[in-house]
Design a protein around this motif. Sequence first.
Motif, PDB file in Angstrom:
ATOM      1  N   GLY A   1      60.752 105.882  18.781  1.00 47.13           N
ATOM      2  CA  GLY A   1      59.325 106.211  18.766  1.00 47.13           C
ATOM      3  C   GLY A   1      58.984 107.123  17.607  1.00 47.13           C
ATOM      4  O   GLY A   1      59.879 107.699  16.989  1.00 47.13           O
ATOM      5  N   PRO A   2      57.678 107.321  17.325  1.00 46.28           N
ATOM      6  CA  PRO A   2      57.277 108.143  16.184  1.00 46.28           C
ATOM      7  C   PRO A   2      57.678 109.607  16.322  1.00 46.28           C
ATOM      8  O   PRO A   2      57.829 110.323  15.343  1.00 46.28           O
ATOM      9  CB  PRO A   2      55.752 107.989  16.143  1.00 46.28           C
ATOM     10  CG  PRO A   2      55.358 107.450  17.465  1.00 46.28           C
ATOM     11  CD  PRO A   2      56.527 106.721  18.013  1.00 46.28           C
ATOM     12  N   GLU A   3      57.857 110.050  17.576  1.00 41.72           N
ATOM     13  CA  GLU A   3      58.238 111.458  17.774  1.00 41.72           C
ATOM     14  C   GLU A   3      59.754 111.619  17.750  1.00 41.72           C
ATOM     15  O   GLU A   3      60.267 112.721  17.960  1.00 41.72           O
ATOM     16  CB  GLU A   3      57.717 111.967  19.126  1.00 41.72           C
ATOM     17  CG  GLU A   3      56.277 111.611  19.441  1.00 41.72           C
ATOM     18  CD  GLU A   3      55.287 112.386  18.595  1.00 41.72           C
ATOM     19  OE1 GLU A   3      55.624 113.528  18.219  1.00 41.72           O
ATOM     20  OE2 GLU A   3      54.209 111.836  18.291  1.00 41.72           O
ATOM     21  N   GLY A   4      60.486 110.522  17.552  1.00 38.82           N
ATOM     22  CA  GLY A   4      61.946 110.620  17.467  1.00 38.82           C
ATOM     23  C   GLY A   4      62.649 110.298  18.760  1.00 38.82           C
ATOM     24  O   GLY A   4      63.882 110.295  18.826  1.00 38.82           O
ATOM     25  N   GLU A   5      61.891 110.035  19.842  1.00 32.23           N
ATOM     26  CA  GLU A   5      62.542 109.644  21.103  1.00 32.23           C
ATOM     27  C   GLU A   5      62.956 108.171  21.018  1.00 32.23           C
ATOM     28  O   GLU A   5      62.289 107.366  20.358  1.00 32.23           O
ATOM     29  CB  GLU A   5      61.568 109.807  22.274  1.00 32.23           C
ATOM     30  CG  GLU A   5      61.492 111.221  22.809  1.00 32.23           C
ATOM     31  CD  GLU A   5      60.665 111.291  24.080  1.00 32.23           C
ATOM     32  OE1 GLU A   5      61.185 111.711  25.106  1.00 32.23           O
ATOM     33  OE2 GLU A   5      59.472 110.914  24.029  1.00 32.23           O
TER      34      GLU A   5
ATOM     35  N   SER B   1      68.183 101.292  15.323  1.00 30.18           N
ATOM     36  CA  SER B   1      67.786 100.330  16.344  1.00 30.18           C
ATOM     37  C   SER B   1      68.966  99.794  17.149  1.00 30.18           C
ATOM     38  O   SER B   1      68.811  98.913  17.957  1.00 30.18           O
ATOM     39  CB  SER B   1      67.037  99.173  15.696  1.00 30.18           C
ATOM     40  OG  SER B   1      67.895  98.537  14.776  1.00 30.18           O
TER      41      SER B   1
ATOM     42  N   ARG C   1      64.981 113.335  21.116  1.00 32.74           N
ATOM     43  CA  ARG C   1      65.144 113.282  19.667  1.00 32.74           C
ATOM     44  C   ARG C   1      66.476 113.928  19.249  1.00 32.74           C
ATOM     45  O   ARG C   1      67.198 113.422  18.393  1.00 32.74           O
ATOM     46  CB  ARG C   1      63.980 114.031  19.022  1.00 32.74           C
ATOM     47  CG  ARG C   1      63.850 113.767  17.547  1.00 32.74           C
ATOM     48  CD  ARG C   1      62.582 114.320  17.048  1.00 32.74           C
ATOM     49  NE  ARG C   1      62.470 115.728  17.432  1.00 32.74           N
ATOM     50  CZ  ARG C   1      61.579 116.557  16.901  1.00 32.74           C
ATOM     51  NH1 ARG C   1      60.759 116.121  15.998  1.00 32.74           N
ATOM     52  NH2 ARG C   1      61.510 117.802  17.277  1.00 32.74           N
TER      53      ARG C   1
ATOM     54  N   ASP D   1      55.067 104.261  21.220  1.00 32.87           N
ATOM     55  CA  ASP D   1      54.619 104.000  19.846  1.00 32.87           C
ATOM     56  C   ASP D   1      53.349 104.772  19.513  1.00 32.87           C
ATOM     57  O   ASP D   1      53.163 105.234  18.401  1.00 32.87           O
ATOM     58  CB  ASP D   1      54.329 102.506  19.658  1.00 32.87           C
ATOM     59  CG  ASP D   1      55.614 101.693  19.657  1.00 32.87           C
ATOM     60  OD1 ASP D   1      56.688 102.328  19.559  1.00 32.87           O
ATOM     61  OD2 ASP D   1      55.549 100.455  19.796  1.00 32.87           O
ATOM     62  N   ARG D   2      52.451 104.889  20.527  1.00 34.82           N
ATOM     63  CA  ARG D   2      51.150 105.526  20.253  1.00 34.82           C
ATOM     64  C   ARG D   2      51.109 106.987  20.680  1.00 34.82           C
ATOM     65  O   ARG D   2      50.037 107.567  20.840  1.00 34.82           O
ATOM     66  CB  ARG D   2      50.045 104.755  20.951  1.00 34.82           C
ATOM     67  CG  ARG D   2      49.993 103.352  20.378  1.00 34.82           C
ATOM     68  CD  ARG D   2      48.921 102.513  20.919  1.00 34.82           C
ATOM     69  NE  ARG D   2      49.195 101.134  20.532  1.00 34.82           N
ATOM     70  CZ  ARG D   2      48.448 100.118  20.863  1.00 34.82           C
ATOM     71  NH1 ARG D   2      47.363 100.319  21.591  1.00 34.82           N
ATOM     72  NH2 ARG D   2      48.752  98.908  20.482  1.00 34.82           N
ATOM     73  N   SER D   3      52.307 107.526  20.896  1.00 32.35           N
ATOM     74  CA  SER D   3      52.436 108.952  21.255  1.00 32.35           C
ATOM     75  C   SER D   3      51.543 109.322  22.434  1.00 32.35           C
ATOM     76  O   SER D   3      50.891 110.368  22.442  1.00 32.35           O
ATOM     77  CB  SER D   3      52.085 109.848  20.059  1.00 32.35           C
ATOM     78  OG  SER D   3      52.914 109.562  18.986  1.00 32.35           O
TER      79      SER D   3
ATOM     80  N   ARG E   1      64.712 101.362  20.893  1.00 30.24           N
ATOM     81  CA  ARG E   1      63.548 101.378  20.006  1.00 30.24           C
ATOM     82  C   ARG E   1      63.117 102.815  19.781  1.00 30.24           C
ATOM     83  O   ARG E   1      62.875 103.562  20.741  1.00 30.24           O
ATOM     84  CB  ARG E   1      62.463 100.588  20.722  1.00 30.24           C
ATOM     85  CG  ARG E   1      61.119 100.585  20.152  1.00 30.24           C
ATOM     86  CD  ARG E   1      60.392  99.476  20.906  1.00 30.24           C
ATOM     87  NE  ARG E   1      58.983  99.571  20.883  1.00 30.24           N
ATOM     88  CZ  ARG E   1      58.213  98.760  21.594  1.00 30.24           C
ATOM     89  NH1 ARG E   1      58.757  97.865  22.388  1.00 30.24           N
ATOM     90  NH2 ARG E   1      56.918  98.860  21.504  1.00 30.24           N
TER      91      ARG E   1
END
Length: 533
Positions: A237-241, A231, A219, A256-258, A235
């Motif tokens: 991810g929700p955690e910023g990675e 982008s 992140r 995506d689903r951590s 891509r």
Amino acid sequence: MSSRNLVLASSLLLFGVFAAIALLVGDLAERRLRSDLDREAARLRTAFEVMQIELEHCVLSITDLLASDTEVRGLFADGAAAVRAEGGGGGREAARIRSALEGRLAPQWERMREEIDLRQIHFHLSPDGTSFLRMNAPGRFGDSLSGFRPLVADVQADGRRRAGFEIGPTFAGIRGAVPVMAPGGDTLVGTLEAGVGFAGHLARLSAHTGVGYGVLLTREAVKDARFGGPSASGRLGPEGELLVATSREELGLWLDRSRLPPYDGGDRTAWLHWDGRIYQLMRFPLRRYSPDREPPVGSVVVWHDIGDRVAALSAFRARVGWLGLLAYLCAQLLALGLVRFGRGEWQRQLDERTRELRRKESLLMELATTDSLTGVFNRRHFFEQLRLQLARLDRLDERCSLMMLDLDHFKRINDGYGHAVGDRVLQRFAGHCRRVLRQTDVIGRIGGEEFAVLLPGQDLESAMTVAERLRTLVAEDRIETDRGSVGVTLSLGVTELDEDDEDPDRVLGRADEALYEAKESGRDRSIAWNADP
Ligand SMILES: Nc1nc2c(ncn2[C@@H]2O[C@H](COP(=O)(O)OP(=O)(O)OP(=O)(O)O)[C@@H](O)[C@H]2O)c(=O)[nH]1
């Protein structure tokens, strides 16, 4: 502790031992699986690192090849002169040369984009790194990346070729940069930079090794990078990675689903349960090109399905558990059998000892109560029996007689035939007594050849009958010896016990008196005691 508790405790202990062994064997199998997986993970990591080195070589040889082309070098040198002459890159001459350079490289650019995932060919002018031509975006020029792209800045500074992983606005991947010299001279015109992406290479590596590969940016690295948009390089991810590239789609889903385990920058291995399967996930750090050792900007993820191997381990554990249980039950049965056998043996020995003790006891009793020569009661025991009989007289209202017996002239047998024959005569006489007398009658040897018999239940008259029967038997008997046959006669004195007889001597005295009379009156006879002789 009672024997029951002892058996219970030892049984529990045995169970504990077998359970511990089963757990230990299961643990060893799991440790072995984990160490196998770790070894495989190390090989897979090496495969990635080798691929990365090969990519660096590849990208450097491409840039070298392009930068050594005389026409490319000439056009780039002319372009640099035009920019200088026109004051910036936007002049007409500079545009013409840029277009000529682009046209010169276009065929190679297209082919390499397809074949090796070439993402960028970029000409930077010396000395400040001003962009002259981006093959991937020819319309963008005149800016300088040297401030935040150490690879280009370092080549601009010392003119030495370099390669490494870099994060850029267009993509994150392996870049190489080489100096471009003016044709026919050693004047530095600028730097040629080329970059390849990971995607195609990860897919090939994945096909070769059979496992998934992916590249993720942290992140912090994503925040630091000056991307045109989130982008642009992959891509988010929700955690910023940022997922830069992956050979298999599931990594994107996990991101995506951590579901990815948190990553702190080191070498990490974890098991991930996903969609009914178990995956081993290894992550190791990815560093970007930097003259200084910076913290990693991302990580490489390697994963593969280990569900079958974990299932095999569970099946093995279960088998070991059942086998352990079976072994425990067998051992338990054996132990119980041994205990039982031991107990049985112990009981048998105990019984044997008890029997032996009783045998000895009765032998002692016999020795203590019996005359060893004739087998009849000895004097002491006969007196005891007589006392008992006297004590019983009152209570039982039973009649009882007593007779004294003495072999006549016994001394003569001893003297005439020897002591041994005398002994045989005594034994024979005792045998006659047993034959004639009842089981309940009590025979005792009072002295040398003197005997007494107690006849419970018999009055004087019947006692006299017995006495006569015995006397006749003895008188008729003959014993064969070396010196001819020998016979003996018997004198008897008989009396009946009465209620006033408290003392054995009194009764015996009466019988003795009658015996004396029998002797005196010629022997070989029975005399009943008479109160008035
Ligand atoms: N062989 C043998 N002789 C014994 C035993 N006990 C005593 N005698 C002998 O028995 C004899 C008894 O002799 P006496 O008391 O004189 O009596 P007797 O010869 O039977 O004469 P009367 O009783 O008057 O008829 C003695 O010679 C003893 O040594 C024994 O156990 N074995």
